[in-house]
Write a protein that holds these residues in place. Sequence first.
Motif, PDB file in Angstrom:
ATOM      1  N   GLY A  59       0.790  -1.218   0.000  1.00 53.65           N
ATOM      2  CA  GLY A  59       0.000   0.000   0.000  1.00 53.65           C
ATOM      3  C   GLY A  59       0.825   1.273   0.000  1.00 53.65           C
ATOM      4  N   ARG A  60       0.111   2.382  -0.119  1.00 53.07           N
ATOM      5  CA  ARG A  60       0.710   3.716  -0.112  1.00 53.07           C
ATOM      6  C   ARG A  60       1.175   4.091   1.297  1.00 53.07           C
ATOM      7  NH1 ARG A  60       1.805   6.785  -4.802  1.00 53.07           N
ATOM      8  NH2 ARG A  60       0.414   6.070  -6.448  1.00 53.07           N
ATOM      9  N   GLY A  61       2.267   4.847   1.336  1.00 52.29           N
ATOM     10  CA  GLY A  61       2.820   5.286   2.609  1.00 52.29           C
ATOM     11  C   GLY A  61       3.576   4.207   3.350  1.00 52.29           C
ATOM     12  N   THR A  62       3.703   3.036   2.738  1.00 49.84           N
ATOM     13  CA  THR A  62       4.386   1.906   3.375  1.00 49.84           C
ATOM     14  C   THR A  62       5.858   1.907   2.991  1.00 49.84           C
ATOM     15  OG1 THR A  62       2.436   0.524   3.626  1.00 49.84           O
ATOM     16  CG2 THR A  62       4.522  -0.630   3.358  1.00 49.84           C
ATOM     17  N   VAL A  63       6.691   1.503   3.943  1.00 50.30           N
ATOM     18  CA  VAL A  63       8.138   1.438   3.737  1.00 50.30           C
ATOM     19  C   VAL A  63       8.597   0.004   3.946  1.00 50.30           C
ATOM     20  CG1 VAL A  63      10.382   2.256   4.516  1.00 50.30           C
ATOM     21  CG2 VAL A  63       8.433   3.813   4.509  1.00 50.30           C
ATOM     22  N   VAL A  64       9.335  -0.521   2.965  1.00 49.32           N
ATOM     23  CA  VAL A  64       9.912  -1.861   3.037  1.00 49.32           C
ATOM     24  C   VAL A  64      11.426  -1.695   3.092  1.00 49.32           C
ATOM     25  CG1 VAL A  64      10.147  -4.090   1.891  1.00 49.32           C
ATOM     26  CG2 VAL A  64       7.961  -2.854   1.783  1.00 49.32           C
ATOM     27  N   MET A  65      12.016  -2.132   4.182  1.00 49.46           N
ATOM     28  CA  MET A  65      13.425  -1.878   4.480  1.00 49.46           C
ATOM     29  C   MET A  65      14.348  -2.896   3.790  1.00 49.46           C
ATOM     30  SD  MET A  65      13.440   0.762   6.571  1.00 49.46           S
ATOM     31  CE  MET A  65      12.498   1.629   7.827  1.00 49.46           C
ATOM     32  N   PRO A  66      15.668  -2.723   3.922  1.00 54.77           N
ATOM     33  CA  PRO A  66      16.612  -3.633   3.279  1.00 54.77           C
ATOM     34  C   PRO A  66      16.451  -5.085   3.713  1.00 54.77           C
ATOM     35  CG  PRO A  66      17.739  -1.652   3.997  1.00 54.77           C
ATOM     36  CD  PRO A  66      16.355  -1.580   4.552  1.00 54.77           C
ATOM     37  N   LEU A  67      16.660  -5.990   2.757  1.00 61.14           N
ATOM     38  CA  LEU A  67      16.737  -7.437   2.962  1.00 61.14           C
ATOM     39  C   LEU A  67      15.422  -8.065   3.434  1.00 61.14           C
ATOM     40  CD1 LEU A  67      20.283  -7.638   4.573  1.00 61.14           C
ATOM     41  CD2 LEU A  67      19.658  -7.936   2.172  1.00 61.14           C
ATOM     42  N   VAL A  68      14.330  -7.381   3.245  1.00 62.63           N
ATOM     43  CA  VAL A  68      13.010  -7.945   3.540  1.00 62.63           C
ATOM     44  C   VAL A  68      12.631  -8.953   2.459  1.00 62.63           C
ATOM     45  CG1 VAL A  68      10.534  -7.343   3.514  1.00 62.63           C
ATOM     46  CG2 VAL A  68      12.146  -6.016   4.906  1.00 62.63           C
ATOM     47  N   ASN A 111      10.281  -3.901   8.470  1.00 67.38           N
ATOM     48  CA  ASN A 111      11.625  -3.442   8.802  1.00 67.38           C
ATOM     49  C   ASN A 111      12.698  -4.451   8.388  1.00 67.38           C
ATOM     50  OD1 ASN A 111      13.564  -1.679  10.055  1.00 67.38           O
ATOM     51  ND2 ASN A 111      11.941  -1.022  11.450  1.00 67.38           N
ATOM     52  N   SER A 112      13.940  -4.037   8.527  1.00 60.96           N
ATOM     53  CA  SER A 112      15.095  -4.721   7.944  1.00 60.96           C
ATOM     54  C   SER A 112      15.122  -6.208   8.269  1.00 60.96           C
ATOM     55  CB  SER A 112      16.383  -4.076   8.456  1.00 60.96           C
ATOM     56  OG  SER A 112      16.401  -2.702   8.170  1.00 60.96           O
ATOM     57  N   GLY A 113      15.263  -7.022   7.225  1.00 68.62           N
ATOM     58  CA  GLY A 113      15.455  -8.448   7.396  1.00 68.62           C
ATOM     59  C   GLY A 113      14.224  -9.233   7.789  1.00 68.62           C
ATOM     60  N   ALA A 114      13.055  -8.617   7.808  1.00 67.89           N
ATOM     61  CA  ALA A 114      11.829  -9.344   8.145  1.00 67.89           C
ATOM     62  C   ALA A 114      11.425 -10.240   6.979  1.00 67.89           C
ATOM     63  CB  ALA A 114      10.711  -8.377   8.482  1.00 67.89           C
ATOM     64  N   ILE A 169       6.141  -4.313  11.344  1.00 68.59           N
ATOM     65  CA  ILE A 169       6.833  -5.599  11.440  1.00 68.59           C
ATOM     66  C   ILE A 169       8.306  -5.273  11.644  1.00 68.59           C
ATOM     67  CG2 ILE A 169       7.298  -7.816  10.347  1.00 68.59           C
ATOM     68  CD1 ILE A 169       4.307  -7.308  10.860  1.00 68.59           C
ATOM     69  N   SER A 170       8.833  -5.580  12.814  1.00 70.66           N
ATOM     70  CA  SER A 170      10.163  -5.107  13.219  1.00 70.66           C
ATOM     71  C   SER A 170      11.288  -5.941  12.594  1.00 70.66           C
ATOM     72  CB  SER A 170      10.268  -5.151  14.736  1.00 70.66           C
ATOM     73  OG  SER A 170       9.413  -4.200  15.321  1.00 70.66           O
ATOM     74  N   PRO A 171      12.529  -5.475  12.732  1.00 70.09           N
ATOM     75  CA  PRO A 171      13.658  -6.185  12.132  1.00 70.09           C
ATOM     76  C   PRO A 171      13.735  -7.647  12.570  1.00 70.09           C
ATOM     77  CG  PRO A 171      14.357  -4.018  12.849  1.00 70.09           C
ATOM     78  CD  PRO A 171      12.960  -4.196  13.352  1.00 70.09           C
ATOM     79  N   GLY A 172      13.969  -8.511  11.590  1.00 70.73           N
ATOM     80  CA  GLY A 172      14.195  -9.917  11.868  1.00 70.73           C
ATOM     81  C   GLY A 172      12.971 -10.718  12.253  1.00 70.73           C
ATOM     82  N   ALA A 173      11.777 -10.123  12.205  1.00 72.86           N
ATOM     83  CA  ALA A 173      10.567 -10.885  12.519  1.00 72.86           C
ATOM     84  C   ALA A 173      10.267 -11.850  11.376  1.00 72.86           C
ATOM     85  CB  ALA A 173       9.388  -9.937  12.740  1.00 72.86           C
ATOM     86  N   LEU A 174       9.744 -13.030  11.711  1.00 75.85           N
ATOM     87  CA  LEU A 174       9.441 -14.068  10.730  1.00 75.85           C
ATOM     88  C   LEU A 174       7.965 -14.428  10.834  1.00 75.85           C
ATOM     89  CD1 LEU A 174      12.512 -16.408  11.351  1.00 75.85           C
ATOM     90  CD2 LEU A 174      12.331 -14.517   9.721  1.00 75.85           C
ATOM     91  N   LEU A 175       7.218 -14.167   9.768  1.00 77.94           N
ATOM     92  CA  LEU A 175       5.787 -14.477   9.717  1.00 77.94           C
ATOM     93  C   LEU A 175       5.586 -15.603   8.715  1.00 77.94           C
ATOM     94  CD1 LEU A 175       5.862 -11.635  11.021  1.00 77.94           C
ATOM     95  CD2 LEU A 175       3.756 -11.118   9.809  1.00 77.94           C
ATOM     96  N   ALA A 176       5.077 -16.736   9.189  1.00 78.94           N
ATOM     97  CA  ALA A 176       4.841 -17.888   8.310  1.00 78.94           C
ATOM     98  C   ALA A 176       3.616 -17.646   7.433  1.00 78.94           C
ATOM     99  CB  ALA A 176       4.684 -19.147   9.151  1.00 78.94           C
ATOM    100  N   GLY A 177       3.253 -18.642   6.632  1.00 82.48           N
ATOM    101  CA  GLY A 177       2.174 -18.480   5.671  1.00 82.48           C
ATOM    102  C   GLY A 177       0.810 -18.280   6.318  1.00 82.48           C
ATOM    103  N   VAL A 212       4.642  -6.115  15.664  1.00 83.84           N
ATOM    104  CA  VAL A 212       5.333  -7.394  15.814  1.00 83.84           C
ATOM    105  C   VAL A 212       6.801  -7.059  16.034  1.00 83.84           C
ATOM    106  CG1 VAL A 212       5.845  -9.618  14.754  1.00 83.84           C
ATOM    107  CG2 VAL A 212       3.634  -8.520  14.332  1.00 83.84           C
ATOM    108  N   ALA A 213       7.290  -7.260  17.253  1.00 81.42           N
ATOM    109  CA  ALA A 213       8.582  -6.722  17.653  1.00 81.42           C
ATOM    110  C   ALA A 213       9.749  -7.540  17.120  1.00 81.42           C
ATOM    111  CB  ALA A 213       8.652  -6.610  19.169  1.00 81.42           C
ATOM    112  N   ILE A 214      10.922  -7.035  17.351  1.00 80.31           N
ATOM    113  CA  ILE A 214      12.157  -7.533  16.766  1.00 80.31           C
ATOM    114  C   ILE A 214      12.388  -9.017  17.102  1.00 80.31           C
ATOM    115  CG2 ILE A 214      13.547  -6.753  18.744  1.00 80.31           C
ATOM    116  CD1 ILE A 214      15.724  -5.975  16.663  1.00 80.31           C
ATOM    117  N   GLY A 215      12.744  -9.789  16.078  1.00 80.10           N
ATOM    118  CA  GLY A 215      13.138 -11.169  16.270  1.00 80.10           C
ATOM    119  C   GLY A 215      12.030 -12.123  16.659  1.00 80.10           C
ATOM    120  N   SER A 216      10.772 -11.721  16.504  1.00 75.89           N
ATOM    121  CA  SER A 216       9.661 -12.606  16.877  1.00 75.89           C
ATOM    122  C   SER A 216       9.297 -13.539  15.732  1.00 75.89           C
ATOM    123  CB  SER A 216       8.452 -11.784  17.321  1.00 75.89           C
ATOM    124  OG  SER A 216       8.122 -10.835  16.339  1.00 75.89           O
TER     125      SER A 216
END
Length: 205
Positions: A103-112, A127-130, A144-152, A162-166
Amino acid sequence: MKQLIMIGKGGHSKVIRDIILAQGEYQLVGYLDNAIESYYEQDDLFFDNLNNINKYSSDHFFIIAIGNNHVREKIVLKYGLNIEQFATLIHPSAIISPFSSIGRGTVVMPLVVINADTRIGNHAIVNSGAVVEHDNVIEDYVHISPGALLAGGVTVGELAHVAIGSNVLPQVKIGSNSIVGAGATVIEDVPSEQTVIGTPAKPKE
């Protein structure tokens, strides 16, 4: 090149500035922030108070460079800009399925990574690496914070964090305005307005 104004000038804005430069679609021309008392120019950029946004709204794009979900929502509601005036910023190192939507206004960080048939709403942050797997629904104003992993098949409601590394297991629904604590593993649905922590994630006492 399209001219872009950043709303907010904190630490989050520094990362977004790098994405703007890397993406190459927009030219950053200035900042608006309520902490800026009066207009000034520096390093070929202008700086002005956010309450003067109407001076710029007819011929610029915008991005809200503020990590707090509720503050982003408050700014959108207060100033009433058309959604089409907001940029979508994606770092070139991100891997985005052509069958996903962002969507609009959304930011997708590096390595996502965002995989097939996932829908990301407006004014969200991935955020980065999610990793956001296939068939996810990420609603408006989510972080969605850095390093978070959301399955299917995961759903994340409006304003949730969703905080970092979750980690979130398949088909789990995270309710609106809820918080998944850092490093948590979510194995079952999280109701709206709830904070969960730990592995497996449980409501915070």
